[in-house]
Design an enzyme around this catalytic site. Structure first.
Site, PDB file in Angstrom:
ATOM      1  N   ALA A 131       0.860  -1.188   0.000  1.00 12.26           N
ATOM      2  CA  ALA A 131       0.000   0.000   0.000  1.00 12.26           C
ATOM      3  C   ALA A 131       0.886   1.225   0.000  1.00 12.26           C
ATOM      4  O   ALA A 131       2.051   1.171   0.414  1.00 12.26           O
ATOM      5  CB  ALA A 131      -0.923   0.004   1.220  1.00 12.26           C
ATOM      6  N   ALA A 133       0.754   5.784   0.462  1.00 11.84           N
ATOM      7  CA  ALA A 133      -0.062   6.890   0.937  1.00 11.84           C
ATOM      8  C   ALA A 133       0.684   8.196   0.716  1.00 11.84           C
ATOM      9  O   ALA A 133       1.595   8.275  -0.107  1.00 11.84           O
ATOM     10  CB  ALA A 133      -0.414   6.682   2.408  1.00 11.84           C
ATOM     11  N   SER A 134       0.307   9.227   1.474  1.00 11.15           N
ATOM     12  CA  SER A 134       0.815  10.567   1.192  1.00 11.15           C
ATOM     13  C   SER A 134       2.288  10.743   1.520  1.00 11.15           C
ATOM     14  O   SER A 134       3.024  11.388   0.778  1.00 11.15           O
ATOM     15  CB  SER A 134      -0.009  11.608   1.960  1.00 11.15           C
ATOM     16  N   GLY A 136       4.365   7.977   2.908  1.00 20.17           N
ATOM     17  CA  GLY A 136       5.095   6.730   3.043  1.00 20.17           C
ATOM     18  C   GLY A 136       4.374   5.579   2.378  1.00 20.17           C
ATOM     19  O   GLY A 136       3.263   5.741   1.884  1.00 20.17           O
ATOM     20  N   GLN A 137       5.043   4.424   2.338  1.00 20.09           N
ATOM     21  CA  GLN A 137       4.418   3.231   1.776  1.00 20.09           C
ATOM     22  C   GLN A 137       4.636   2.058   2.721  1.00 20.09           C
ATOM     23  O   GLN A 137       5.500   2.088   3.590  1.00 20.09           O
ATOM     24  CB  GLN A 137       4.958   2.932   0.384  1.00 20.09           C
ATOM     25  N   VAL A 138       3.814   1.017   2.540  1.00 19.91           N
ATOM     26  CA  VAL A 138       3.806  -0.125   3.453  1.00 19.91           C
ATOM     27  C   VAL A 138       4.244  -1.380   2.710  1.00 19.91           C
ATOM     28  O   VAL A 138       3.781  -1.649   1.598  1.00 19.91           O
ATOM     29  CB  VAL A 138       2.400  -0.326   4.058  1.00 19.91           C
ATOM     30  N   LYS A 152       6.138   0.245   7.559  1.00 24.17           N
ATOM     31  CA  LYS A 152       5.809   1.546   6.985  1.00 24.17           C
ATOM     32  C   LYS A 152       7.102   2.349   6.840  1.00 24.17           C
ATOM     33  O   LYS A 152       7.811   2.576   7.815  1.00 24.17           O
ATOM     34  CB  LYS A 152       4.816   2.272   7.907  1.00 24.17           C
ATOM     35  N   ASP A 281      -7.824  11.264  11.001  1.00 22.32           N
ATOM     36  CA  ASP A 281      -7.686  11.088   9.558  1.00 22.32           C
ATOM     37  C   ASP A 281      -8.750  10.105   9.088  1.00 22.32           C
ATOM     38  O   ASP A 281      -8.470   8.939   8.803  1.00 22.32           O
ATOM     39  CB  ASP A 281      -6.286  10.552   9.248  1.00 22.32           C
TER      40      ASP A 281
END
Length: 441
Positions: A131, A133-134, A136-138, A152, A281
């Protein structure tokens, strides 16, 4: 995203192109109207194309641009139905997906955060991100003790990208305002800029998540993954996965929608009193429904600290509105500086303005819907209606801004779900004074 300092000019240029695109489409739309085209149809097409361009650019850039887009995503339900399709598709992409960073950058960040021997901490590490996101990534991995974990990793240079994007978007706020019915763009960007510095430190996020995980450890409705390890720019937590809330929004049955809505509302209203923090969030990418029916909650970078639960003036304000006590409500608003100095607003207009917060509490079960939220947004934003004048007389003190935005965002997601929720019972469980008979003053 590998070398953001050298790419700032490119990012700024892409963002700067958004107003030009909107202006160009608007001018073309006027030309088609003069040629006899249908006004409403042309306006819808212009707005839909502008939305597609906006969210495509925000998703490509990640950073503060994508964070801004995610914040807007919870208000998708307020968008007029004729242009909701393009919004919905573009916003859903923003919630969970962004271009991945190169593998070499991932390895470098993990070495910086966990040491050169970082691989020894894991039995397995999937190089492909699960996944993004804004900021970082997982990645999915197996910890050295055999647990499945989520790793993360923050994008290199994320801080500079975030702050640069939000500065640029702030300059464009007036032109972007029509793309977000029911939400004031400039205050939203200002608040995001103030809070993003906190979100960039994953140690703070890990601390927040540990508190939530401990409180909800044995909860029958909510699941929060435990934190395994953390550093300033990387974090490891338990891997837990279920059905994404965006999937329930897109094609869930009514029973699944109602169930998800009840879980979401229960989490939003219980956390301030159980953890004394508010998960701030609320976009659908941060929630999933597990096979056992619990709601999985992730991403605790943004929280509001609430030592006494939700601020008492906000609870009291809701109570006075529910009990139709306009005089007491006006006195409270003035005392707490919600009314601008020297302004006089009829109490009935204030009661009408607060309807989005109070209407769902008047019945045992309330059906949230896109149509209901659109009606609320149109009512408050219509220059011909008294609610618009009321909004100009009101002020939102800074200490209440985040709670207000998150509550509105949660209501927005409930409307995306089109869920029927026993909100009165859920809220009353944590704020019993709302429905008590005794005078709270």
């Amino acid at each position: 995203m590998t070398d953001i300092p050298r790419r700032t000019a490119s990012r700024t240029a892409k963002l700067a192109g958004l107003p030009l695109g909107v202006a160009g489409r608007t001018a073309a739309g006027w030309g088609r109207r003069l040629a006899g085209g249908d006004r409403d149809e042309i306006s819808a097409q212009v707005m839909a194309k502008s939305a597609e361009q906006l969210f495509a650019v925000l998703g490509e850039l990640k950073g503060g641009a994508m964070k801004f887009g995610q914040a807007l995503s919870v208000f998708e339900a307020a968008v007029p139905e004729e242009m909701a399709g393009p919004y919905r598709e573009a916003l859903t992409k923003l919630q969970t997906a962004a271009p991945p960073m190169p593998t070499a950058d991932v390895h470098r960040m993990l070495a910086e955060q966990f040491g050169r021997g970082w691989r020894a901490r894991f039995r397995e590490f999937d190089e492909e991100p699960a996944a993004s996101a804004s900021i970082g990534q997982v990645h999915r991995a197996v910890w050295r003790d055999g647990r499945d974990v989520a790793v993360k990793v923050q994008y290199p240079g994320a801080e500079e990208a975030v702050l640069s994007d939000l500065r640029q978007l702030s300059r464009m706020s007036r032109l972007l305002q029509p793309l977000a019915p029911g939400m004031e763009i400039k205050p939203l960007i200002t608040e995001l800029r103030e809070r993003m510095v906190e979100e960039l430190d994953y140690r703070a996020e890990a601390g927040n998540q540990r508190r939530f995980a401990a409180e909800y450890a044995d909860d029958p409705e909510i699941r929060v993954p435990k934190v395994v390890a953390s550093a300033p720019r990387a974090m490891v937590s338990e891997w837990v996965s279920g059905r994404r809330l965006s999937d329930v929004i897109r094609d869930g049955t009514q029973e699944e929608r109602d169930h998800a809505g009840e879980r979401l509302a229960g989490f939003h209203y219980s956390a301030p009193y159980r953890v004394h923090l508010l998960h701030s969030d609320p976009h659908p990418g941060n929630f999933q429904i597990l096979p056992d029916g619990r709601m999985l909650v992730v991403d605790f970078g943004a929280v509001a600290v609430l030592p006494e639960g939700l601020p008492h003036p906000l609870v009291l304000m809701t109570r006075f509105a529910l009990q139709n006590r306009p005089a007491d409500l006006i006195d409270l608003l003035r005392a707490e500086h919600f009314l601008r100095p020297g302004t006089e607003v009829p109490g009935e207009e204030i009661l009408s303005y607060l309807a989005p917060f109070t209407e769902p509490l008047h019945t045992e079960r309330f059906r949230f819907s896109r149509a209901w939220l659109r009606g609320q947004a149109e009512r408050v934003g219509d220059l011909r209606r008294p609610e618009f004048d009321t909004s100009r007389s009101l002020n939102l003190p800074p200490q209440y801004l985040l709670v207000h935005r998150v509550t509105l965002g949660t209501l927005g997601v409930l409307c995306q779900l089109e869920a029927e929720v026993p909100l009165r019972e859920i809220v009353g469980r944590w704020q019993p004074e709302l429905f008590a008979e005794a005078d709270p003053a």
